[in-house]
Structures are given as structure tokens and as C-alpha cells.
Write a protein that holds these residues in place. Structure first.
Motif, PDB file in Angstrom:
ATOM      1  N   MET A 136       2.343   1.766  -3.481  1.00  0.00           N
ATOM      2  CA  MET A 136       1.350   2.265  -4.440  1.00  0.00           C
ATOM      3  C   MET A 136       1.066   3.749  -4.215  1.00  0.00           C
ATOM      4  O   MET A 136       0.885   4.512  -5.161  1.00  0.00           O
ATOM      5  N   ASP A 172      -0.914   1.411  -9.964  1.00  0.00           N
ATOM      6  CA  ASP A 172      -2.280   0.936  -9.767  1.00  0.00           C
ATOM      7  C   ASP A 172      -2.348  -0.334  -8.921  1.00  0.00           C
ATOM      8  O   ASP A 172      -3.353  -0.571  -8.246  1.00  0.00           O
ATOM      9  N   PHE A 173      -1.330  -1.137  -8.981  1.00  0.00           N
ATOM     10  CA  PHE A 173      -1.341  -2.320  -8.111  1.00  0.00           C
ATOM     11  C   PHE A 173       0.074  -2.815  -7.874  1.00  0.00           C
ATOM     12  O   PHE A 173       0.957  -2.670  -8.723  1.00  0.00           O
ATOM     13  N   ALA A 203       0.833  -1.207   0.000  1.00  0.00           N
ATOM     14  CA  ALA A 203       0.000   0.000   0.000  1.00  0.00           C
ATOM     15  C   ALA A 203       0.867   1.257   0.000  1.00  0.00           C
ATOM     16  O   ALA A 203       0.567   2.236  -0.701  1.00  0.00           O
ATOM     17  N   HIS A 257      -2.849  -7.310  -2.489  1.00  0.00           N
ATOM     18  CA  HIS A 257      -3.621  -6.844  -3.653  1.00  0.00           C
ATOM     19  C   HIS A 257      -4.279  -5.537  -3.278  1.00  0.00           C
ATOM     20  O   HIS A 257      -4.537  -5.260  -2.095  1.00  0.00           O
ATOM     21  N   ARG A 258      -4.545  -4.721  -4.287  1.00  0.00           N
ATOM     22  CA  ARG A 258      -5.221  -3.461  -4.029  1.00  0.00           C
ATOM     23  C   ARG A 258      -6.597  -3.701  -3.417  1.00  0.00           C
ATOM     24  O   ARG A 258      -7.026  -2.952  -2.531  1.00  0.00           O
ATOM     25  N   SER A 259      -7.283  -4.737  -3.886  1.00  0.00           N
ATOM     26  CA  SER A 259      -8.582  -5.110  -3.302  1.00  0.00           C
ATOM     27  C   SER A 259      -8.331  -6.266  -2.343  1.00  0.00           C
ATOM     28  O   SER A 259      -7.995  -7.373  -2.787  1.00  0.00           O
TER      29      SER A 259
END
Length: 420
Positions: free
Chosen positions: A83, A89-90, A80, A103-105
Motif C-alpha cells: 500500500m 487504499d487497501f 502495508a 486490512h488497512r484497519s
């Protein structure tokens, strides 16, 4: 009272051609600049993802945590932070078999990575469509003492790359508008200059005016030479008569009549001759003798009359003869010019050949001799660069053809015959 430019005038055509060319050039340049900016952004994205992925994969804390039971808790904050700092973006860290650790999500953690995983530990940059859409991504191996313990994938979506182009668009637009404005100004100046020369005449009328001027010029030169030759012979004959040498005076006058009558007989023998062209040939024969050039004319009695108006015929044929005489005069002796009028074999068309003894046409300028303004002659009244360009324009507009052959230099014109 101001003069308005009619839509069909040459000035309007010049304006439209210049403005259209500039608009097309500006459009192409704008597209090239946008594509170049897009390529630059993509290249930069590839470099950034590769640098970040290899840097993260080389961190000892990533290699030590990726295989542990609390890998997600330890590495998700790291991903995080990266990023946020790099605007990527990831950043996905995964196990050797591709199970996501970060992961971003967060809901995607524990699922299989969507992308290419190299069979051997190696860095790979590719474009792939994952959970965030199409993206440019780089995957790098995480190794611990030479042993593969995981992977780091870093990517930028194509949407983010496209959004980076927006700051550059004002620059592209400003360049395009500046070039377009300069082009419009140039088109206006070109139209103004053309109007000063041609007024509101349409393009066809300008060519006709040039053809008419060239016709008057070449016919005038021919008649001047003929008048000068006859004047000299008459003065000589009068002087001989005053000296009582009547036989010599009669011989001079008889020779003059015989030379002219021979060509008159050839011209008159044609069943469909053009008297204007006949007068031109008579004058050009005198002009050739005045310049010390041997003149010969072969006129087939069956040669048809061309479909050209008299002024265009004089302009086209006269300019070819003038060009031939200039070439012959500048060449070595014997200097000669030959003109042939004949019917095309198997066709009612007229063939006109004009040959000369000049040095010929160099291969590197053979295609340029038809260009308007190009001339091998010195600048000035003898180096107009109009004649051959005008000849080609007149002939092609009439549906004919014009070509040039070498050894000797021969200009060949074919013209449709005039309908009865």
C-alpha cells in the motif's frame, strides 16, 4: 468623436452571438476534458488494482502463509508495504470463505470481506462500497497446486481517483481560458467588421436596406430594358418614316403599344392591384424580350394585393423573376418564363408562381438555395447569392410561405392579403 454601439445594433448582436457560441463551446469542451480525465483515471485504477492483485496472489509466500495460524502476523506487513509503495487504499488478503487476514484497519482483521467473491477461482474487477467507502477493487484467487487457498483484494477509493484529477485541472482551465480569450477577440473583430459595414443600424434595418437596394436594382433593370426596347423601336420607326415607309412604321409602333397594353390591361383589371408591381412586370416583360425569352403573365382580376410594402413586394417578386430568367437564359430552347398572380383557393391569400424552362435544381443543392451567400452563378454581380435568401426572409417575416417545385421549376409564394 467615437461611435458607440447601441445594444440593439447588428454589431452588438453579432458580438453576443459569437461570444455566446464560444462560451458554450468552451464549457462543453471543459466538461468533456474533465469527464475524459475522470474516465482515464478510473481505467488506470482498474489496471493497477488488477496488476497488483494478480501479482500478490501469485507470490508463493502469500499462498504458503494465508492458511497458517500466524497468517495475519506474516502477511499484514507485506500488505502495508504494498500500500505504501503503490499508493493503493487497501490490500486485503483473506481465506477462501472471505475472512480477512489483512486490512488497512487492523480492527477489521478477522471479519468478513465486503465485496463480491467469485463462485469459481477467477479475477474480478468491480465498484463496491466497503468500510472505506465506494471503491474500484479487483479480487484475485490465491492458489496452491491448483487448490484455492485464499483471495487477494486490492482497491482504490473513488475519492482517491477524484483527487488525482486535481493536477489536471490547471491544464483544463488554461485551455478553456485560452479558447475563451481567442473567442472574445474573434467576437470583437466580428463586431468591428459589422460596424464598418452597418454602423449602428439594427439587424432589421439592414435587411430592409438590402431589400430596398434589391428593389431598386431589379426595378431599375426592368425599366432600363423597357426604355431600351422602346428606344430601339422608336429609332426604327423614325428611320422608316424618313424612308417614306409609313405603314411599316405605324405597324411597329402599334405592335409595341399592343404588347404593353395587354399587360397593362391585366394589371389594371385587378380590383386591388399594386401599381409598383405592375410597373415591375411591364419592365420585366421588356427585359425578357431583350434576352430572347418568351414571357407570359396570368393575372387573376380577383387576386388580392399582398400585405407587403411596395419595396418589399418588388424585391421579392423581382428577385424570383430575375432568378427564373437567368435559369431560362442558360437552358435549352424554347426559353420561357411564366408569372401567375391568383387568389389562394378557399383563402383570401395571394399566390404568386414564377416558372421557367431552365434545367431545374439539383437535389443535392435544393435545400441550400435559400442560404445567404449560396449561388450556382459565377461570382460577381450576377452571382450575389442574396436574391432567394432575401425572398424567403421577406415572405416569412410577412407571415407567408415560399416553396419550389420541379418539372418545370416553379417558385410558389403565398402571402397574406392586405386588410382594407
Amino acid at each position: 468623436m467615437s461611435m458607440r454601439t447601441s445594444p440593439g445594433s447588428a454589431a452588438s448582436r453579432v458580438f453576443l452571438v459569437v461570444a455566446g457560441s464560444v462560451a458554450l463551446l468552451v464549457t462543453v469542451l471543459s466538461v468533456v476534458l474533465v469527464l475524459d480525465a475522470q474516465r482515464s483515471e478510473r481505467s488506470e485504477a482498474e489496471e493497477v488494482t488488477r496488476a497488483v492483485a494478480t501479482s500478490l496472489a501469485a507470490l508463493p509466500e502469500v499462498a504458503g502463509a494465508v492458511g497458517g495460524p500466524d497468517a495475519s502476523q506474516r502477511l499484514q506487513p507485506v500488505a502495508a508495504d504494498v500500500m505504501e509503495v503503490t499508493a493503493l487504499d487497501f490490500v486485503t488478503i483473506m481465506t477462501p470463505d472471505g475472512v480477512r487476514v489483512t486490512h488497512r484497519s487492523p480492527s477489521e482483521i478477522g471479519r468478513q470481506y465486503l465485496g463480491t467473491i467469485p463462485e469459481a477461482p477467477a479475477v474480478l474487477t468491480e465498484e463496491f462500497t466497503g468500510t472505506l467507502g465506494p471503491s474500484v477493487r479487483t479480487i484475485a484467487p490465491v492458489q496452491d497446486d491448483g487448490r484455492l487457498v485464499g483471495w487477494v483484494s486490492v482497491g482504490v477509493t473513488l475519492g482517491s481517483i477524484s483527487s488525482q484529477l486535481l493536477p489536471r485541472l490547471p491544464f483544463v482551465v488554461s485551455i478553456a481560458l485560452a479558447l475563451l480569450g481567442a473567442g472574445v477577440v474573434g467576437a470583437l473583430l466580428a463586431r468591428r467588421t459589422t460596424r464598418r459595414v452597418a454602423g449602428d443600424l439594427p439587424a432589421g434595418s439592414i435587411r430592409d436596406a438590402v431589400a430596398s437596394y434589391e428593389s431598386v436594382r431589379t426595378l431599375g433593370e426592368a425599366l432600363r430594358a423597357q426604355t431600351h426596347e422602346h428606344g430601339n423601336r422608336m429609332h426604327t420607326a423614325v428611320s422608316l418614316l424618313e424612308l417614306g415607309r409609313t405603314a411599316e412604321a405605324i405597324e411597329i409602333l402599334t405592335e409595341t403599344s399592343r404588347q404593353s397594353q395587354a399587360l397593362v390591361d391585366q394589371v389594371a383589371a385587378r380590383r386591388d392591384g399594386d401599381p409598383t408591381v405592375g410597373a415591375l412586370l411591364l419592365g420585366k416583360a421588356a427585359q425578357a424580350r431583350e434576352r430572347g425569352i418568351q414571357w407570359s403573365a396570368e393575372i387573376d382580376p380577383a387576386a388580392p394585393r399582398s400585405s407587403l410594402p411596395p419595396m418589399d413586394a418588388v424585391s421579392a417578386i423581382g428577385n424570383m423573376i430575375d432568378n427564373a430568367m437567368d435559369a431560362a437564359a442558360s437552358g435549352e430552347t424554347p426559353r420561357w418564363v411564366r408569372v401567375v398572380f391568383a387568389r389562394m383557393p378557399g383563402s383570401p391569400a395571394l399566390r404568386v408562381e414564377v416558372s421557367d424552362s431552365g434545367a431545374g435544381i439539383a437535389d443535392d443543392i435544393r435545400d441550400r438555395i435559400w442560404e445567404h451567400g449560396f449561388s450556382t452563378k459565377p461570382a460577381g454581380t450576377e452571382g450575389r447569392g442574396v436574391g432567394l435568401a432575401l425572398v424567403r426572409s421577406i415572405v416569412t417575416d410577412a407571415g407567408g410561405t415560399v416553396d419550389v417545385r420541379q418539372d418545370p421549376t416553379t417558385f410558389v409564394v403565398t402571402l397574406p392579403a392586405r386588410h382594407p
